[in-house]
Every structure is written in C-alpha cells, then in structure tokens.
Design an enzyme around this catalytic site. Sequence first.
Site, PDB file in Angstrom:
ATOM      1  N   LYS A 279     -25.475  44.067  14.927  1.00  0.00           N
ATOM      2  CA  LYS A 279     -26.779  43.658  14.114  1.00  0.00           C
ATOM      3  C   LYS A 279     -27.661  44.766  14.106  1.00  0.00           C
ATOM      4  CE  LYS A 279     -26.140  38.718  14.532  1.00  0.00           C
ATOM      5  NZ  LYS A 279     -26.506  37.398  15.057  1.00  0.00           N
ATOM      6  N   ARG A 314     -19.541  36.925  20.965  1.00  0.00           N
ATOM      7  CA  ARG A 314     -19.023  36.925  19.558  1.00  0.00           C
ATOM      8  C   ARG A 314     -19.092  38.260  19.104  1.00  0.00           C
ATOM      9  NH1 ARG A 314     -21.154  36.054  14.327  1.00  0.00           N
ATOM     10  NH2 ARG A 314     -19.705  34.744  13.010  1.00  0.00           N
TER      11      ARG A 314
END
Length: 337
Positions: A279, A314
């Site tokens: 991210k 994840r």
Amino acid sequence: MIYYRPIAQTDTARPPLAPWLAGGWCWFDRLERLERGKAAKVVTVDEVPESVLQRLCAPRPDIAGLAMDHPRLMGILNVTPDSFSDGGRFHAADAALTHARGMAAAGADILDIGGESTRPGADEVSLADEISRTEPVIRALCEAGLTTPISIDTRKAEVAKAALQAGARIVNDVAALSFDPELADVVAKADAPLCLMHAQGDPATMQDDPRYDDVLLDVYDYLEGRIAVAEAAGIARERIIVDPGIGFGKTDGHNLALIRGLSLFHGLGCAILLGASRKRFIGTIGRADAADDRIPGTLAVTLAGIAQGVQLHRVHDMAEAKQALRLWQAVTLGETT
C-alpha cells in the site's frame, strides 16, 4: 467507554500465569487502558474486568476449516484491469488460474479473489462484469481439485452468491455490509465466514480528506457496530473476521496508529485480518514509488501484525511472505516445522 489494549508479548520466557492472547502465540501480563479524553494508563491483568479478559483470551474458532492458533496467509488475486498494484496482470482467465495455483503451492492458506478494484479513486463495477471476472475462475479452481479455501472479495450480494455457488467459502466485504443490504442474508444462508472491514467513505473519495477523533477507537467502535449488524442478520460472531482497513480512508499517520494498536481489536472477540500489502503508505515511508518495490516494507508491517497476534494476513507476494513467516516463527517461537 473504557477500552483495553493487551500489550502483546512473544518472548519464550512467559510468566506462568500470563494469559494467552486469543488462544494464539502471543501472551500478555499488562494492558493499556484507553478512554476518550483521558491519558492512557498501563494496568495489570487483575485490574481488568473478567468479561473483557474472556473475550481477549478465548481461542478463535476455525475459519473455513483453518485453525486460528497460528498465523495464516491470504493470497491476493485481483482479476481486474485496474487494481493499484497488479491491475491487468491476472485479468485473463489463464493467467489468473496459473497465479492462483502458484500462490497455493507457495503456501497460501486462503486465496482472496476480487473482480472490482477498491483502490483510491476507483469507480464501481457492474454486477455482470464483476461476476464474469470472478465466478469462472473460482469454479475452474474448485473443479480442478484445489483444496485451498477461496474467499470472494466483494461488496455485492449477487457477486457473493455466484462465488459461493461456484465453490468460494468466505466473503470478504470491504464495506462491512453497508453497501448492499442483501449481502448479510446471502452470507447467513450460506453459513459462510464473513470479513468486515472498516473504510471511511467510498473508494472514489475516501482519500480526499480523512478525519477521525481517535482513529484507533473510532475504527474499533465502527467494527463493533458492524458486528452487531451481522449478528442481527444471523451471522454468528464466531464466523466473523474484522479488518481495520489500512489505507481505506486513512492518512499515513492513521495507518501507523492502527498498526501500532492492532492488539486492541482482539477485544472484539473475532479473528483479525491485516491487509497492508504494497500500500501507498509503505511506499511513502519506505521510499518506494513502484508497488513492486514495496515487498520489504510489506513484510515489515506483516511481521509487526503477527507480533500482535493478528491471525490473517492478506498479501500479494506469497513466497516472500511465507519465507518471512517461517523465519519469524523459528527465531521467535522456536518453531521450525
């Protein structure tokens, strides 16, 4: 309201009476007592209400047949043309199937398949497009004998229904049942595990100007409220996973505060999922503009979550994450299997 954040420990020199956290690999003998508008205070276990300790310590039930007593890795498969990290790479069915099998072989415990990008600025995808992207891939994997549980990453009831009928076993909803009111009924009827994620705003606008009074406590309260909605719809708490939603309507500072305070979310009595892979904040802080260059930073954040007892992680890069997890377990816990 008073909140208690267990100060998670993993050292093998555990005091005999220190309770285990969520039936997992971390223990604690102190907690941070949090209350809005007041300074945090460190307290001992005997200063905490028994009901709070019961929720913090109770072993989490299995999810899709997977025990939650050690960390699990969820492999990301975006069958989309526009995801922030790998958009377009696995849009074609053959490429998606190959990548899914590769992640399973590399050690994925779950495969999370999504057909709608929820990156900042993303537009909504039609039901027909999302189903056509995800259902054939899930069906092909299951018909080929894949035993790794599959999760469908969707906000929409019809997409989830098609995926569950094709063989998916978990529903991962980034909108925590707030986008499609019919999704709760689909999950309840299927008796499927459900992941509820926090997000402030929708993908198109969530990063415009995110604000919180106290991001850690605000996200906790939101998830507690969404758990209540799920339970009212017939979804048992034991089948619910919570995700604080790193990067979904959060600044870098918000993301870091949530990661530092992850152990608070054990107080919800559910398994926790951390989705920070590649991210933007990792690139900003780690000075890596390209998403592919954020693997080392992703591993650092993943291990920080594991050190706080987070059960599900994840990730995009399964082989790297599995290797890091094996080494962490060997060094920290003395586990080499």
